[in-house]
Design a protein around this motif. Structure first.
Motif, PDB file in Angstrom:
ATOM      1  N   PHE A 118       0.794  -1.237   0.000  1.00  0.00           N
ATOM      2  CA  PHE A 118       0.000   0.000   0.000  1.00  0.00           C
ATOM      3  C   PHE A 118       0.826   1.288   0.000  1.00  0.00           C
ATOM      4  N   THR A 119       2.169   1.194   0.108  1.00  0.00           N
ATOM      5  CA  THR A 119       3.005   2.397   0.102  1.00  0.00           C
ATOM      6  C   THR A 119       4.229   2.141  -0.774  1.00  0.00           C
ATOM      7  N   VAL A 120       5.099   3.121  -0.850  1.00  0.00           N
ATOM      8  CA  VAL A 120       6.341   2.952  -1.610  1.00  0.00           C
ATOM      9  C   VAL A 120       7.516   2.726  -0.655  1.00  0.00           C
ATOM     10  N   VAL A 153       0.041   6.663   1.001  1.00  0.00           N
ATOM     11  CA  VAL A 153      -0.730   5.417   0.940  1.00  0.00           C
ATOM     12  C   VAL A 153      -1.461   5.402  -0.391  1.00  0.00           C
ATOM     13  N   ARG A 154      -1.316   4.286  -1.103  1.00  0.00           N
ATOM     14  CA  ARG A 154      -1.925   4.189  -2.443  1.00  0.00           C
ATOM     15  C   ARG A 154      -2.889   3.010  -2.514  1.00  0.00           C
ATOM     16  N   GLU A 202      -6.160  -1.225   8.269  1.00  0.00           N
ATOM     17  CA  GLU A 202      -6.669   0.139   8.073  1.00  0.00           C
ATOM     18  C   GLU A 202      -6.031   1.096   9.070  1.00  0.00           C
ATOM     19  N   ARG A 203      -5.933   0.667  10.323  1.00  0.00           N
ATOM     20  CA  ARG A 203      -5.353   1.519  11.371  1.00  0.00           C
ATOM     21  C   ARG A 203      -3.859   1.737  11.123  1.00  0.00           C
ATOM     22  N   VAL A 232       0.449   5.713   9.340  1.00  0.00           N
ATOM     23  CA  VAL A 232       1.625   6.078   8.533  1.00  0.00           C
ATOM     24  C   VAL A 232       1.307   7.097   7.443  1.00  0.00           C
ATOM     25  N   SER A 233       0.036   7.449   7.284  1.00  0.00           N
ATOM     26  CA  SER A 233      -0.359   8.301   6.159  1.00  0.00           C
ATOM     27  C   SER A 233       0.287   9.684   6.186  1.00  0.00           C
TER      28      SER A 233
END
Length: 136
Positions: free
Chosen positions: A24-26, A129-130, A117-118, A123-124
């Motif tokens: 979900f992230t880089v 977050v993608r 989700e949490r 970390v958003s």
């Protein structure tokens, strides 16, 4: 990619966090269950975020973060602040000390079981977050 270090004694928890971040992230994720190795890794490269268990071997997560923070501040060249941290706590772990809980560098404290989700919400502010289903 943003380098992220996870220091947690349980492989299953480490795997959940690593795979979530990679999906979900880089983030480029580095992991260890050894607190001394975590300290070494923290000083070998510039990380964007840490994930520390409340208890990593013989060290507490807050103590590990304090040691890393002091090493960053005392390093050669300009004084650096340690990157943000997310603490992972077991249900029976003690709460984070008030002073540390109010520290702007503490991005979240996740109590197990960790919900994806949490985790992503915590970390958003640091990692983008993608949507993994979006085609790029």
């Amino acid at each position: 990619p943003v380098p992220v270090l996870i220091a947690h004694p349980l492989a299953s928890t480490t795997r959940l966090i690593r795979e979530t971040l990679e999906q979900f992230t880089v983030a480029q994720v580095f992991t260890t269950s050894d607190p001394l190795r975590a300290f070494e890794l923290a000083l070998q490269r510039r990380y964007g975020l840490f994930f520390f268990a409340m208890q990593v071997g013989e060290l507490t997560g807050p103590m590990l973060y304090e040691l890393v923070s002091k090493a960053y501040a005392a390093g050669r060249g300009p004084r650096l602040l340690a990157p943000g941290v997310v603490f992972i706590r077991e249900k029976d772990d003690p709460k984070l000390p008030d002073g540390l809980a109010r520290d702007v560098r503490v991005k979240d404290v996740l109590t197990k079981p960790v919900r994806i989700e949490r985790l992503l919400q915590g970390v958003s502010g640091v990692l983008e977050v993608r949507d993994p289903t979006a085609r790029g």
